[in-house]
Design an enzyme around this catalytic site. Structure first.
Site, short mmCIF file in Angstrom:
data_model
loop_
_atom_site.label_atom_id
_atom_site.label_comp_id
_atom_site.label_asym_id
_atom_site.label_seq_id
_atom_site.Cartn_x
_atom_site.Cartn_y
_atom_site.Cartn_z
N ARG A 149 -5.09 2.57 -13.91
CA ARG A 149 -3.73 2.75 -13.41
C ARG A 149 -3.09 1.44 -12.97
O ARG A 149 -3.67 0.66 -12.22
CB ARG A 149 -3.72 3.73 -12.24
CG ARG A 149 -2.31 4.25 -11.91
CD ARG A 149 -2.28 5.02 -10.61
NE ARG A 149 -3.17 6.16 -10.59
CZ ARG A 149 -2.84 7.39 -10.98
NH1 ARG A 149 -1.64 7.62 -11.48
NH2 ARG A 149 -3.72 8.37 -10.89
N HIS B 216 -15.21 3.16 -15.12
CA HIS B 216 -15.06 2.32 -13.94
C HIS B 216 -16.33 1.52 -13.65
O HIS B 216 -16.38 0.72 -12.73
CB HIS B 216 -14.70 3.23 -12.75
CG HIS B 216 -14.26 2.52 -11.52
ND1 HIS B 216 -14.99 2.53 -10.35
CD2 HIS B 216 -13.16 1.77 -11.26
CE1 HIS B 216 -14.36 1.82 -9.42
NE2 HIS B 216 -13.25 1.35 -9.94
N HIS C 104 -14.95 -4.04 -0.24
CA HIS C 104 -14.90 -3.32 -1.52
C HIS C 104 -16.27 -2.94 -2.06
O HIS C 104 -16.38 -2.14 -2.98
CB HIS C 104 -14.16 -4.20 -2.55
CG HIS C 104 -13.77 -3.50 -3.81
ND1 HIS C 104 -14.46 -3.66 -4.99
CD2 HIS C 104 -12.78 -2.61 -4.06
CE1 HIS C 104 -13.89 -2.92 -5.94
NE2 HIS C 104 -12.87 -2.28 -5.40
N ARG D 194 -10.32 -4.01 -14.56
CA ARG D 194 -9.19 -4.83 -14.14
C ARG D 194 -9.62 -6.29 -14.23
O ARG D 194 -10.63 -6.68 -13.66
CB ARG D 194 -8.75 -4.52 -12.71
CG ARG D 194 -8.33 -3.08 -12.47
CD ARG D 194 -7.71 -2.92 -11.08
NE ARG D 194 -7.64 -1.53 -10.68
CZ ARG D 194 -6.68 -0.69 -11.02
NH1 ARG D 194 -5.71 -1.11 -11.82
NH2 ARG D 194 -6.68 0.56 -10.60
N ARG E 218 -14.26 1.93 4.43
CA ARG E 218 -13.06 1.13 4.64
C ARG E 218 -11.80 1.98 4.72
O ARG E 218 -10.94 1.77 5.57
CB ARG E 218 -12.90 0.13 3.50
CG ARG E 218 -11.70 -0.80 3.68
CD ARG E 218 -11.30 -1.45 2.37
NE ARG E 218 -10.57 -0.54 1.50
CZ ARG E 218 -10.61 -0.57 0.17
NH1 ARG E 218 -11.39 -1.42 -0.44
NH2 ARG E 218 -9.90 0.28 -0.55
N TYR F 299 -12.00 -10.17 -2.27
CA TYR F 299 -12.67 -8.89 -2.06
C TYR F 299 -14.13 -9.11 -1.71
O TYR F 299 -14.79 -9.98 -2.28
CB TYR F 299 -12.61 -8.03 -3.33
CG TYR F 299 -11.25 -7.47 -3.69
CD1 TYR F 299 -10.08 -7.93 -3.08
CD2 TYR F 299 -11.13 -6.48 -4.65
CE1 TYR F 299 -8.85 -7.42 -3.42
CE2 TYR F 299 -9.90 -5.96 -5.01
CZ TYR F 299 -8.76 -6.43 -4.39
OH TYR F 299 -7.54 -5.92 -4.74
N ASN G 138 0.82 -1.21 0.00
CA ASN G 138 0.00 0.00 0.00
C ASN G 138 0.86 1.26 0.00
O ASN G 138 0.59 2.22 -0.73
CB ASN G 138 -0.91 0.02 1.23
CG ASN G 138 -2.05 -0.98 1.14
OD1 ASN G 138 -2.32 -1.53 0.08
ND2 ASN G 138 -2.72 -1.21 2.26
#
Length: 699
Positions: free
Chosen positions: A400, A430, A587, A370, A559, A463, A46
């Site tokens: 990204r 997204h 998530h 992704r 979160r 997730y 992270n």
């Protein structure tokens, strides 16, 4: 504290508090030992991304002389100073946990990091063979002279720097990049347990053999982090694919913004590295242990140590699904909510695979942000195209750190005849939606999957996300209009049910909040309950403050980043913010507005951040089916009952662990898995009680 800072928490410091909560789990002795090691590795990973993106961006702002303040009233230099102070302490805590807590416990369990002075004769011989036969064949030492440019090193890769002295007492520096070698953890022979040595320690032992006749004075590992906050200027890019490849190339040469090295480095070598990398002292992190703690992910999955890991929770079949029926049959009968990873992601993949094979399916339209490296979703789309179906895939090339993979997938999809769209100009797509158009006896029917997570069957096991599967005609029309808008230059039409960022989602959220505020002012019941990853947008935060001041109870499960200050008298005393950090990454985005008892429930791909609401294509999808609503609301409410893994945000920006005390311990992720298992067991038991006769075949 400024007036701004009284209302808002700085985004970067809030993110660092999130990473601290993850680090707290590495320190939590109630967690299995290798899971604690994994949490430690996560904090390091992270921090790597935080430096590449957030610190990289702030660094450019400082260099450009930017003097404006953020929502919390801090200038870029003030933010950088606060980040440095917080990160230095966090790194210190990381190594205290590794060296003084985890490694002694791991050693007791037989997992030992050997130091070069501790090697047995047999280990030394094996290591010598590995270094001379493998490492020295792969690694390329690079001499750096004062009149030469410092070598271009790969971002976040390991290196060692060697200082050498010849017979004439002349000194020089040599850099040895590890590049992409997988030799970082070298397994050593041992009578029991697992022993290993790190490549940098092994090199320090054998590297004199590369420089016969010279004296090695010092061998020190180091690692650099480059600024990766490069984005394509789409107004000047004639070819998006070419432009994204240029962005990837630019990242390779980004400014060095962090240098990690050993605390035992000499001042001469540190000066050499800082001058060569053009980095200042405040950006140097000299640590007492191994660099690149993110690499310890691989150690956390070590075989033969199941007792040091979480109990296995394999994803379960959603209880109401009939494994003998097609997904089209199931969705035609009712809407479905899947709660991942407790309920398996397989139905989502099967939905696409069945669509690919079904002769009545005419078209598939899909967004991809992704995906996994061996993607079953991609394979299903290819299969559909090869069977002659019309397939459209919007592959977001600007995702990204997934740009290279998405460029590869886009090329492969185009090769089999799929219509590939490289995203929307000026925006990142997204949204998570798949539309399947099917010909049926009653006419054309549209089946949809909407999600809060990516179409990635690998991360779907780690997730916490929600899938919503439906053939609702209004949602079908909206999904068709959505794909038409993003794929054909068409003006977006007014949607019947969904809202889309950046053209209406923000306004809808504000409207929903304001309705609760108005109802409370008129003496009606009002409540807002929200689960998401980040809350940053100041306009929405102000609307929540107004709701709180009107007496609306606002419960937020955030979160990560939360810039809202809860519990401030006269401002936000009716707002509670909790954060859950547990074995699965939270998530999902679920929103519940009481709406006078006519519950409004939504799932979304968007967090409440300016980037999601203004600079991305996102979806807000209503869930109207009663059973689906109940499932989502019950799930949402359980997050506020957790007293094992929950932490509450304090007005000063810190978090306090919620403890059960005399109450029954409630761990929400454990509850959700137990609920899914019980529902499935009940369904299977009920099915066994039904007698199904064998019938004679019809002639």
């Amino acid at each position: 504290m400024t007036e701004k800072s009284k209302r808002f928490i700085n985004r970067e410091l809030s993110w660092l508090e999130f990473n601290q909560r993850v680090l707290d789990e590495a320190q939590n002795e109630a967690n299995p030992l290798l899971e604690r090691l994994k949490f430690l590795a996560i904090t390091a990973s992270n921090l790597d991304e935080f430096f590449m993106v957030r610190v990289g961006s702030l660094n450019m702002m400082v260099e450009q002389g930017a003097s404006g303040t953020d929502a919390a009233g801090l200038t870029p230099p003030e933010q950088m100073a606060a980040i440095r102070e917080r990160c230095q302490q966090m790194v210190k805590d990381q190594y205290d946990i590794l060296l003084n807590q985890l490694e002694p416990r791991l050693k007791q369990e037989g997992i030992v990091r050997q130091h070069r002075q501790e090697l047995t004769e047999k280990q030394y011989q094996v290591l010598q063979n590995v270094i001379e036969e493998e490492a020295f064949s792969i690694l390329t030492p690079m001499v750096v002279r004062s009149d030469q440019e410092f070598p271009l090193l790969i971002n976040q890769s390991m290196n060692v720097c060697v200082q050498i002295e010849n017979a004439e007492k002349e000194r020089r520096f040599v850099v040895v990049p590890f590049a992409r070698t997988n030799l970082r953890f070298i397994t050593l022979p041992s009578e029991s347990g697992y022993q290993y040595i790190l490549l940098e320690d092994a090199l320090a032992l054998f590297i004199p053999r590369l420089f016969p006749g010279e004296t090695v004075l010092e061998t020190v590992p180091f690692r650099i982090t480059r600024n990766a906050d490069f984005e394509l200027r789409e107004d000047s890019a004639s070819d998006l694919m070419v432009g994204m490849k240029e962005v990837l190339d630019a990242r390779k040469e980004g400014t060095c913004i962090r240098l990690e090295t050993s605390e035992f480095i000499t001042s001469d070598m540190l000066r050499f590295l800082c001058e060569g990398l053009e980095i200042d002292g405040p950006e140097v992190y000299a640590v007492p242990g191994p660099l690149d703690l993110a690499a310890y992910f691989r150690m956390s999955s070590l075989g033969g140590y199941d007792h040091l890991k979480y109990e296995d929770w394999p994803p379960l079949r959603e209880a109401s699904l009939d494994p003998r029926a097609t997904l089209f049959h199931e969705i035609a009968n009712r809407d479905l909510i899947l709660s991942h990873p407790y309920e398996s992601y397989d139905p989502v993949v099967r939905f696409l695979e069945e669509a690919a094979a079904d002769p009545d399916v005419l078209a598939i339209k899909q967004t991809l942000y992704r995906t996994s490296s061996q993607s079953a979703v991609i394979a299903a789309l290819k299969s559909a195209a090869e069977r002659g179906k019309h397939v459209t895939a919007l592959v977001e090339l600007k995702a990204r750190f997934d740009e290279a993979r998405n460029i590869k997938w886009a090329g492969e999809l185009e090769q089999v005849g799929i219509q590939v769209i490289y995203g929307v100009k000026g925006l990142k797509t997204h949204a998570k939606v798949c539309l399947v158009v099917r010909r049926e006896p009653s006419g054309i029917r549209r089946y949809m999957h909407f999600g809060t997570g990516n179409y990635n069957e690998s991360t779907a096991k780690m997730y916490s996300d929600v899938s919503f599967m439906t053939c609702n005609p209004d949602l079908g029309a909206d999904a068709s209009n959505f794909f038409n808008a993003i794929s054909g230059y068409s003006q977006p039409m007014k949607f019947s049910k969904i809202e889309v960022a950046p053209i209406g989602l923000r306004e809808k959220i504000l409207e929903l909040i304001n309705v609760e505020t108005d109802r409370k002012k008129h003496g009606q019941k009002a409540r807002i309950t929200v689960k998401m990853n980040s809350l940053v947008d100041s306009e929405i935060i102000e609307a929540l403050y107004q709701a709180s001041q009107a007496g609306v109870k606002v419960r937020l499960n955030i979160r990560g980043i939360c810039c809202l200050r809860p519990g401030v008298k006269g401002l936000s005393e009716n707002i509670t913010v909790v954060s859950i950090i547990d074995r699965f990454l939270e998530h999902s985005r679920i929103f519940h507005f009481l709406h006078g008892g006519d519950d409004r429930v939504y799932i979304s791909s968007a967090d409440w951040m300016p980037r999601n609401l203004d600079r991305r294509v996102e979806l807000l999808v209503p869930v109207d089916d009663r059973d689906c609503k109940v499932k989502l609301v019950n799930t949402l409410n359980m997050y506020f009952k957790d007293n094992v893994k929950s932490r509450t945000l304090q007005p000063n920006g810190t978090y306090k662990l919620v403890e059960p005390g005399n109450r029954k311990a409630v761990r929400v992720q454990e509850y959700l898995y137990s609920r899914a298992r019980k529902d499935l067991e009940d369904a299977e038991r009920s099915q066994r009680m039904v007698f199904e006769p064998h019938l004679a075949a019809e002639n």
